[in-house]
Motif scaffolding. Structure first.
Motif, PDB file in Angstrom:
ATOM      1  N   ARG A   5       0.859  -1.142  -0.253  1.00 14.81           N
ATOM      2  CA  ARG A   5       0.279  -0.244   0.263  1.00 14.81           C
ATOM      3  C   ARG A   5       0.955   1.133   0.208  1.00 14.81           C
ATOM      4  NH1 ARG A   5      -3.011  -1.932   5.399  1.00 14.81           N
ATOM      5  NH2 ARG A   5      -0.554  -1.915   5.431  1.00 14.81           N
ATOM      6  N   ALA A   6       2.243   1.189   0.130  1.00  9.80           N
ATOM      7  CA  ALA A   6       3.009   1.771  -0.224  1.00  9.80           C
ATOM      8  C   ALA A   6       3.638   3.189  -1.639  1.00  9.80           C
ATOM      9  CB  ALA A   6       4.561   2.206   0.798  1.00  9.80           C
ATOM     10  N   GLY A   7       2.533   4.168  -1.080  1.00 10.54           N
ATOM     11  CA  GLY A   7       2.721   5.065  -2.716  1.00 10.54           C
ATOM     12  C   GLY A   7       4.190   5.086  -2.648  1.00 10.54           C
ATOM     13  N   ARG A   8       4.512   5.622  -4.100  1.00 16.94           N
ATOM     14  CA  ARG A   8       5.752   5.632  -4.110  1.00 16.94           C
ATOM     15  C   ARG A   8       6.368   7.192  -3.779  1.00 16.94           C
ATOM     16  NH1 ARG A   8       7.045   7.658 -10.615  1.00 16.94           N
ATOM     17  NH2 ARG A   8       9.199   8.060 -10.582  1.00 16.94           N
ATOM     18  N   PHE A   9       5.599   8.074  -3.165  1.00 18.80           N
ATOM     19  CA  PHE A   9       6.468   9.011  -3.071  1.00 18.80           C
ATOM     20  C   PHE A   9       6.144   9.699  -1.326  1.00 18.80           C
ATOM     21  CE2 PHE A   9       5.272  10.560  -7.530  1.00 18.80           C
ATOM     22  CZ  PHE A   9       6.810  10.179  -7.598  1.00 18.80           C
ATOM     23  N   THR A  10       5.746   8.344  -0.544  1.00 16.90           N
ATOM     24  CA  THR A  10       5.436   7.835   0.664  1.00 16.90           C
ATOM     25  C   THR A  10       6.609   8.310   1.895  1.00 16.90           C
ATOM     26  OG1 THR A  10       3.883   6.237   0.193  1.00 16.90           O
ATOM     27  CG2 THR A  10       5.191   6.719   2.161  1.00 16.90           C
ATOM     28  N   ALA A  11       7.876   7.434   1.223  1.00 17.04           N
ATOM     29  CA  ALA A  11       8.496   8.512   2.726  1.00 17.04           C
ATOM     30  C   ALA A  11       9.093  10.534   2.242  1.00 17.04           C
ATOM     31  CB  ALA A  11      10.437   7.638   1.607  1.00 17.04           C
ATOM     32  N   THR A  12       9.037  10.546   0.414  1.00 15.18           N
ATOM     33  CA  THR A  12       9.554  12.277   0.546  1.00 15.18           C
ATOM     34  C   THR A  12       7.946  12.601   0.955  1.00 15.18           C
ATOM     35  OG1 THR A  12       9.886  12.043  -1.842  1.00 15.18           O
ATOM     36  CG2 THR A  12       8.828  13.554  -1.226  1.00 15.18           C
ATOM     37  N   ALA A  13       6.751  12.210   1.445  1.00 12.58           N
ATOM     38  CA  ALA A  13       6.015  12.961   2.343  1.00 12.58           C
ATOM     39  C   ALA A  13       6.331  13.072   3.704  1.00 12.58           C
ATOM     40  CB  ALA A  13       5.081  12.471   2.330  1.00 12.58           C
ATOM     41  N   LEU A  14       6.712  12.019   4.358  1.00 10.97           N
ATOM     42  CA  LEU A  14       7.229  12.197   5.849  1.00 10.97           C
ATOM     43  C   LEU A  14       8.750  12.498   5.822  1.00 10.97           C
ATOM     44  CD1 LEU A  14       7.104   7.819   5.971  1.00 10.97           C
ATOM     45  CD2 LEU A  14       5.853   9.375   7.247  1.00 10.97           C
ATOM     46  N   MET A  15       9.215  12.706   5.101  1.00 14.82           N
ATOM     47  CA  MET A  15      10.583  13.707   4.826  1.00 14.82           C
ATOM     48  C   MET A  15      10.073  14.944   5.176  1.00 14.82           C
ATOM     49  SD  MET A  15      12.335  16.453   2.640  1.00 14.82           S
ATOM     50  CE  MET A  15      12.204  15.382   1.012  1.00 14.82           C
TER      51      MET A  15
END
Length: 389
Positions: A5-15
């Motif tokens: 379910r993790a989107g491509r830009f999930t880490a960027t949103a968290l960052m």
């Protein structure tokens, strides 16, 4: 295993959420003269916004990790960002110093959640072999807060006032809230934190040693960093633009340091990467102490210091997660807590020295803390037979 379910830009949103958190925590450092003049208080009193905020953060981080560990991560993280956004907008309308301080403490009591829970969430959405680089990437938001956020805060506050600067942070928080709401998958839950978890943390020599390293690294930096703008003004007669340039140099180099750390940590290992950047931290702060009084020398050493400031923090997160993955929610929260203890200790000591006009010794006191941190980093070297921590 990576969540489907993790989107491509999930880490960027968290960052980007860390960018908002970093700007919220660091903002007063970029506009101490404006806060002092606008609120009718001394520079030292304005600096206490950072000291008292750090005390709130260091208490709030482990406490909120315990109280909220069973809450679904998207609800938890988006709510935290909403509070940060509203807190900064409310700060823009604070009528006096006491009101601003109360708003800040309430905002940061909730904001203490974000950084450790974002790092813990990363462990849920990426495979183990990418965990180190992903956590380092998420922590990049703090580098951007210094690289872009602080210079902009200094620029806006010097021209349009400190209220406008708080308003800009609040607007950024609203955007980050919406992005995280869209990109972070629902249904993510970490391991609940209970008394057994804290007991296991307390029995681990490695974890306690790593936490001590974090505290010493941050104490040393915040002896100087909290008052960097006023120090540059007093020691070199630097104006707002020159001060903003130094903040920008610090942040851009911090960004580069995290990028380099992210690239090399999976091959070098967290220990050697941490050792490298702690050495850079020490060289930079020692250079500041020796070059105090000359703007170009101070700016140059801030660049070296910058390479180490955010990368050492992200490596501490990586090492703690690797040392005990099952305790990650607790250890990352505690690491964030002692990070803020370091901020409180460093800014308090720096404030006392600054108030007594002991401007040159500030740098040497800061370097002393980092020397102690480096010694502990060497002592934390993992045994050859064990996997790198």
């Amino acid at each position: 295993m990576e969540s489907p379910r993790a989107g491509r830009f999930t880490a960027t949103a968290l960052m980007l959420g860390n960018l908002v958190t970093g700007c919220s925590v660091l903002a007063p450092a970029g506009m101490l003269p404006e806060l002092s003049a606008g609120l009718g208080v001394s520079i030292h009193a304005a600096g206490l916004l950072i000291t008292f905020g750090a005390i709130t953060l260091c208490i709030g981080s482990p406490l909120t990790a315990w109280l909220t560990s069973r809450i679904e991560r998207r609800v938890l993280l988006t709510t935290t960002l909403a509070v940060l956004a509203l807190g900064n907008l409310a700060s823009a309308f604070a009528p006096d110093y006491v009101s601003l301080l109360v708003i800040r403490l309430v905002m940061l009591a909730v904001g203490a959640l974000y950084t450790p829970q974002a790092a813990g969430t990363a462990a849920l959405i990426v495979p183990a072999e990418r965990r180190g680089s992903t956590i380092a990437y998420i922590f990049l938001g703090w580098s951007l807060a210094a690289a872009i956020g602080l210079p902009l805060i200094t620029f806006i506050a010097s021209r349009y006032g400190w209220r406008a600067a708080y308003g800009e942070i609040g607007a950024l928080g609203c955007i980050s809230f919406l992005l995280l709401l869209v990109r972070l998958p629902a249904g993510l839950k970490g391991t609940p934190v209970d008394l057994t978890t804290w007991s296991a943390v307390g029995r681990s020599r490695t974890i306690l040693l790593l936490l001590a390293i974090t505290m010493l690294q941050m104490s040393g930096q915040f002896v100087v960093f909290t008052f960097m703008g006023p120090l540059l003004k007093k020691l070199t007669d630097a104006g707002p633009d020159a001060i903003g340039m130094v903040f920008g140099t610090y942040g851009v180099c911090g960004f580069l340091g995290v990028v380099i750390a992210t690239r090399i940590v999976d091959t070098w290992g967290p220990y050697r990467t941490s050792l490298l950047f702690t050495c850079l931290l020490l060289v930079g702060i020692t250079g500041w102490a020796l070059g105090a009084g000359t703007l170009m020398l101070m700016a140059g050493t801030v660049a070296i210091w910058g390479l180490g400031f955010a990368s050492t923090n992200s490596m501490q997160q990586v090492r703690l997660v690797a040392a005990a993955p099952q305790l990650a929610s607790a250890t990352v929260a505690l690491n964030t807590s002692v990070l803020y203890i370091g901020q409180a200790v460093g800014s308090a000591i720096g404030g006392l020295l600054f108030a007594r006009e002991l401007l040159y010794p500030l740098g040497f006191v800061a370097a002393g803390f980092v020397v102690l941190a480096l010694i502990l980093v060497v002592l934390s070297r993992p045994k050859r037979a064990a996997a790198p921590a």
